[in-house]
Design a protein around this motif. Structure first.
Motif, mmCIF file in Angstrom:
data_model
loop_
_atom_site.group_PDB
_atom_site.id
_atom_site.type_symbol
_atom_site.label_atom_id
_atom_site.label_comp_id
_atom_site.label_asym_id
_atom_site.label_seq_id
_atom_site.Cartn_x
_atom_site.Cartn_y
_atom_site.Cartn_z
ATOM 1 N N THR A 8 -23.153 26.174 -49.023
ATOM 2 C CA THR A 8 -23.223 27.304 -48.170
ATOM 3 C C THR A 8 -24.612 27.705 -48.131
ATOM 4 O O THR A 8 -25.297 27.658 -49.277
ATOM 5 C CB THR A 8 -22.605 28.720 -48.633
ATOM 6 O OG1 THR A 8 -20.869 28.450 -48.829
ATOM 7 C CG2 THR A 8 -22.720 29.884 -47.728
ATOM 8 N N GLY A 12 -24.783 32.460 -44.666
ATOM 9 C CA GLY A 12 -23.400 32.041 -44.864
ATOM 10 C C GLY A 12 -23.213 30.532 -43.902
ATOM 11 O O GLY A 12 -22.122 30.488 -43.775
ATOM 12 N N ARG A 14 -22.197 27.018 -42.774
ATOM 13 C CA ARG A 14 -21.859 26.008 -43.486
ATOM 14 C C ARG A 14 -22.260 24.617 -43.414
ATOM 15 O O ARG A 14 -22.664 24.315 -42.281
ATOM 16 C CB ARG A 14 -20.220 25.806 -43.106
ATOM 17 C CG ARG A 14 -19.365 26.912 -43.129
ATOM 18 C CD ARG A 14 -17.786 26.811 -42.926
ATOM 19 N NE ARG A 14 -17.781 26.405 -41.433
ATOM 20 C CZ ARG A 14 -17.915 27.378 -40.308
ATOM 21 N NH1 ARG A 14 -17.850 28.629 -40.666
ATOM 22 N NH2 ARG A 14 -17.709 26.800 -39.182
ATOM 23 N N ASP A 89 -32.031 27.253 -46.646
ATOM 24 C CA ASP A 89 -30.738 26.305 -46.870
ATOM 25 C C ASP A 89 -30.878 25.396 -47.881
ATOM 26 O O ASP A 89 -30.100 25.275 -48.913
ATOM 27 C CB ASP A 89 -30.424 25.589 -45.354
ATOM 28 C CG ASP A 89 -29.900 26.367 -44.415
ATOM 29 O OD1 ASP A 89 -29.519 27.840 -44.767
ATOM 30 O OD2 ASP A 89 -29.769 26.031 -43.366
#
Length: 287
Positions: A8, A12, A14, A89
């Motif tokens: 994650t 949030g 994916r 990320d």
């Protein structure tokens, strides 16, 4: 063995990561190998690192990440596709997969993300490989050229052979044929009802790109504390003078260039690529 790991990212989102080689057995901390995270460039995907990941996995825990908007990772319609999002990320992935202190190996946009994270979170990054990414601003003309180039793509392609031929031979942006370039783009196509199209949104790619092309990134480069190797192909987008200036600005910078390689260095000359980075990794990582 290659296995998918779902992680994650920021907000949030994916993300899909791919581990090359077998993971360490649970409870055997003595088997924990140093982590290496591979970051592709704009329009790329983790699969582009397959060859590199395989030889790395003999000694390290090698993981490739499909960054947001790319590969099998989520492609949120409204983004964000900012520098902050991409860096956050990677920060999340490093922490979730317990890779720190990690070696970041980045190509093009992935290299910029890597050095921005190394500048902001030196505690997470052990060493850095920057492959064919410029620190200077590219400007508005560069972004316009990309917009026009996307319009020339003859989508959809009837076959993957057509993809390879167009990107490797027929693309007007090419100065000479590069079959490896055709192979690179074949990896980022998916078959739909009317033919083969990119797995990414070209609009999102332009949005991602515009967050870095108008700015220079020298100040962040100077904040990188770990050993850093700047690699360029002789026919790539990063010129020798700028690459050597990047090495000078980096507090612990090193330099390598690979003959007969363009922007896609690790695709054009995989043996030269390995020969350039393997000694650097051996010097930067514990035996």
């Amino acid at each position: 063995m290659v296995r998918r790991i779902d992680v994650t990212g920021a907000d949030g989102v994916r993300l899909a990561a791919w581990e090359f080689g077998d993971p360490p057995k649970e409870g055997r901390e003595d088997q924990k190998a140093p982590g290496v995270l591979l970051l592709h460039g704009l329009m790329g995907r983790a699969a582009h690192w397959a060859d590199t990941g395989r030889w790395l996995s003999a000694r390290y825990r090698a993981i490739g990440l499909d960054q947001r908007g790319h590969g099998r990772s989520e492609k949120p319609a409204d983004g964000p596709y900012t520098r902050e999002a991409y860096v956050a990320d990677v920060e999340a992935v490093v922490e979730q997969l317990d890779l720190a202190p990690v070696v970041l190996i980045g190509h093009s946009m992935g290299a910029l993300t890597a050095w921005q994270l190394a500048a902001r979170r030196p505690d997470l990054v052990r060493a850095l490989v920057i492959c064919d990414m410029r620190a200077s601003a590219l400007g508005a003309q560069s972004q316009r050229e990309w917009e026009e180039w996307f319009k020339t793509w003859p989508l959809p392609f009837a076959t993957l052979a057509d993809v390879r031929k167009w990107f490797g031979e027929d693309d007007p942006a090419l100065e000479r044929p590069r079959p490896s370039r055709g192979e690179f783009y074949a990896e980022v196509m998916t078959e739909r009802g009317d033919g083969w199209c990119p797995v990414f949104s070209r609009r999102q790619m332009l949005t991602s790109r515009e967050t870095w092309v108008y700015d220079a990134h020298w100040e962040e480069l100077a904040l990188v504390q770990c050993p850093a190797l700047v690699v360029r192909g002789l026919d790539g987008e990063l010129g020798r003078a700028e690459a050597q200036e990047m090495v000078r600005v980096l507090p612990r910078g090193q330099y390598a260039e690979i003959p007969d390689a363009g922007h896609l260095v690790h695709y054009d000359q995989p043996d030269g690529w390995r020969a350039a980075i393997e000694p650097f990794l051996e010097a930067s990582l514990p035996a």
